[in-house]
Design a protein around this motif. Sequence first.
Motif, PDB file in Angstrom:
ATOM      1  N   GLY A 262      34.954  74.212  82.267  1.00  0.00           N
ATOM      2  CA  GLY A 262      33.523  74.551  82.330  1.00  0.00           C
ATOM      3  C   GLY A 262      32.777  73.990  81.131  1.00  0.00           C
ATOM      4  N   SER A 263      31.475  74.258  81.082  1.00  0.00           N
ATOM      5  CA  SER A 263      30.654  73.664  80.031  1.00  0.00           C
ATOM      6  C   SER A 263      30.995  74.234  78.648  1.00  0.00           C
ATOM      7  CB  SER A 263      29.171  73.873  80.346  1.00  0.00           C
ATOM      8  OG  SER A 263      28.886  75.252  80.500  1.00  0.00           O
ATOM      9  N   THR A 264      31.301  75.542  78.572  1.00  0.00           N
ATOM     10  CA  THR A 264      31.651  76.134  77.272  1.00  0.00           C
ATOM     11  C   THR A 264      33.018  75.619  76.821  1.00  0.00           C
ATOM     12  OG1 THR A 264      30.536  78.101  78.171  1.00  0.00           O
ATOM     13  CG2 THR A 264      31.515  78.301  75.997  1.00  0.00           C
TER      14      THR A 264
ATOM     15  N   GLY B 224      36.027  79.949  79.248  1.00  0.00           N
ATOM     16  CA  GLY B 224      34.750  80.621  79.465  1.00  0.00           C
ATOM     17  C   GLY B 224      34.855  81.671  80.559  1.00  0.00           C
ATOM     18  N   ALA B 225      33.705  82.225  80.931  1.00  0.00           N
ATOM     19  CA  ALA B 225      33.651  83.209  82.017  1.00  0.00           C
ATOM     20  C   ALA B 225      32.266  83.171  82.640  1.00  0.00           C
ATOM     21  CB  ALA B 225      33.949  84.610  81.493  1.00  0.00           C
ATOM     22  N   ASP B 226      32.193  83.628  83.866  1.00  0.00           N
ATOM     23  CA  ASP B 226      30.887  83.746  84.533  1.00  0.00           C
ATOM     24  C   ASP B 226      30.263  85.107  84.254  1.00  0.00           C
ATOM     25  OD1 ASP B 226      30.897  81.144  85.869  1.00  0.00           O
ATOM     26  OD2 ASP B 226      32.687  81.955  86.829  1.00  0.00           O
TER      27      ASP B 226
ATOM     28  N   LYS C 270      35.627  84.772  86.952  1.00  0.00           N
ATOM     29  CA  LYS C 270      35.721  83.353  86.643  1.00  0.00           C
ATOM     30  C   LYS C 270      35.801  82.563  87.952  1.00  0.00           C
ATOM     31  CE  LYS C 270      38.511  81.974  83.538  1.00  0.00           C
ATOM     32  NZ  LYS C 270      37.457  81.004  83.235  1.00  0.00           N
ATOM     33  N   GLY C 271      35.634  81.260  87.821  1.00  0.00           N
ATOM     34  CA  GLY C 271      35.768  80.414  88.999  1.00  0.00           C
ATOM     35  C   GLY C 271      34.476  79.759  89.432  1.00  0.00           C
ATOM     36  N   GLY C 272      33.424  79.932  88.607  1.00  0.00           N
ATOM     37  CA  GLY C 272      32.182  79.227  88.926  1.00  0.00           C
ATOM     38  C   GLY C 272      32.405  77.723  89.029  1.00  0.00           C
TER      39      GLY C 272
ATOM     40  N   GLY D  35      35.315  76.551  89.959  1.00  0.00           N
ATOM     41  CA  GLY D  35      36.327  76.355  91.012  1.00  0.00           C
ATOM     42  C   GLY D  35      37.754  76.213  90.507  1.00  0.00           C
TER      43      GLY D  35
HETATM   44  C1  5RP Z   1      35.529  77.618  85.812  1.00  0.00           C
HETATM   45  C2  5RP Z   1      35.260  78.878  85.088  1.00  0.00           C
HETATM   46  C3  5RP Z   1      34.355  78.809  83.907  1.00  0.00           C
HETATM   47  O1  5RP Z   1      35.013  79.336  82.803  1.00  0.00           O
HETATM   48  C4  5RP Z   1      33.116  79.589  84.193  1.00  0.00           C
HETATM   49  O2  5RP Z   1      32.543  79.121  85.380  1.00  0.00           O
HETATM   50  C5  5RP Z   1      32.117  79.491  83.042  1.00  0.00           C
HETATM   51  O3  5RP Z   1      31.602  78.199  82.995  1.00  0.00           O
HETATM   52  P1  5RP Z   1      30.508  77.766  81.930  1.00  0.00           P
HETATM   53  O4  5RP Z   1      31.173  77.785  80.592  1.00  0.00           O
HETATM   54  O5  5RP Z   1      30.114  76.363  82.369  1.00  0.00           O
HETATM   55  O6  5RP Z   1      29.363  78.740  82.028  1.00  0.00           O
HETATM   56  O7  5RP Z   1      35.740  79.932  85.403  1.00  0.00           O
HETATM   57  O8  5RP Z   1      36.308  77.836  86.947  1.00  0.00           O
END
Ligand code: 5RP
Length: 222
Positions: free
Chosen positions: A33-35, A86-88, A98-100, A102
């Motif tokens: 993810g971005s973080t 990271g996490a959603d 999590k899983g935003g 995928g």
């Molecule tokens: C990917 C994830 C990411 O950790 C979650 O979606 C957070 O992403 P971001 O840091 O871009 O907000 O679970 O499957």
Amino acid sequence: MTQDELKQAVAQAAADYVAANAPAGSIIGVGTGSTANFFIDALAPLKDRYRGAVASSEATRRRLEGHGFPVLDLNDVEHIPVYVDGADEIDAGLNMIKGGGGALTREKIVAAVAGTFVCIADGSKLVDTMGKFPLPVEVIPMACAHVARELTKLGGTPVLRAGFVTDNGNLILDVKGLAITDPKGLEARINQIVGVVTNGLFAVRPADVLLLGTAEGVRRIG
Ligand code: 5RP
């Protein structure tokens, strides 16, 4: 501070945490993810200190290799002292959705092997009760309609993530409207549906440490 600046601050804090807590020569677990991408960039200058990394997705593998970081197969690794991801959404008990991106299944596998799970997130991700963010569920393609019916019986509204195939060749149902009052119980219940690979609730194995980016600085919980 912008959201990206908050993510960069927690990513740097996580690289510092790893330097202090993962012995030289160890293998680092890296999320998606971005973080997590900011974390990879913050970790890169220290890459010679570590034997390598285990990646939770193909995108993360490519970014690590782009920095010259050796990426190991999890089957060749016995111990991952620290996993950073990271996490959603995350709650006060450090349960997560999590899983935003995928990558939830590989993320859950790497987390299961890790000694310490460090979640990095900007302040917007900390919630009282999870569920505003639709819960991702990875599904074997032939079971998609069956799983969707079962998730509807649990009170959710599953929506197929359009045009998306996971690194494992599966589909994602994003489930809106679930009442997540018992994260551990719901995680186990959904995983029992035949055809589900796994779901994005990380409550059976929550994070151990949360590094939260706020306007006042990085807050550590756990
Ligand atoms: C990917 C994830 C990411 O950790 C979650 O979606 C957070 O992403 P971001 O840091 O871009 O907000 O679970 O499957």
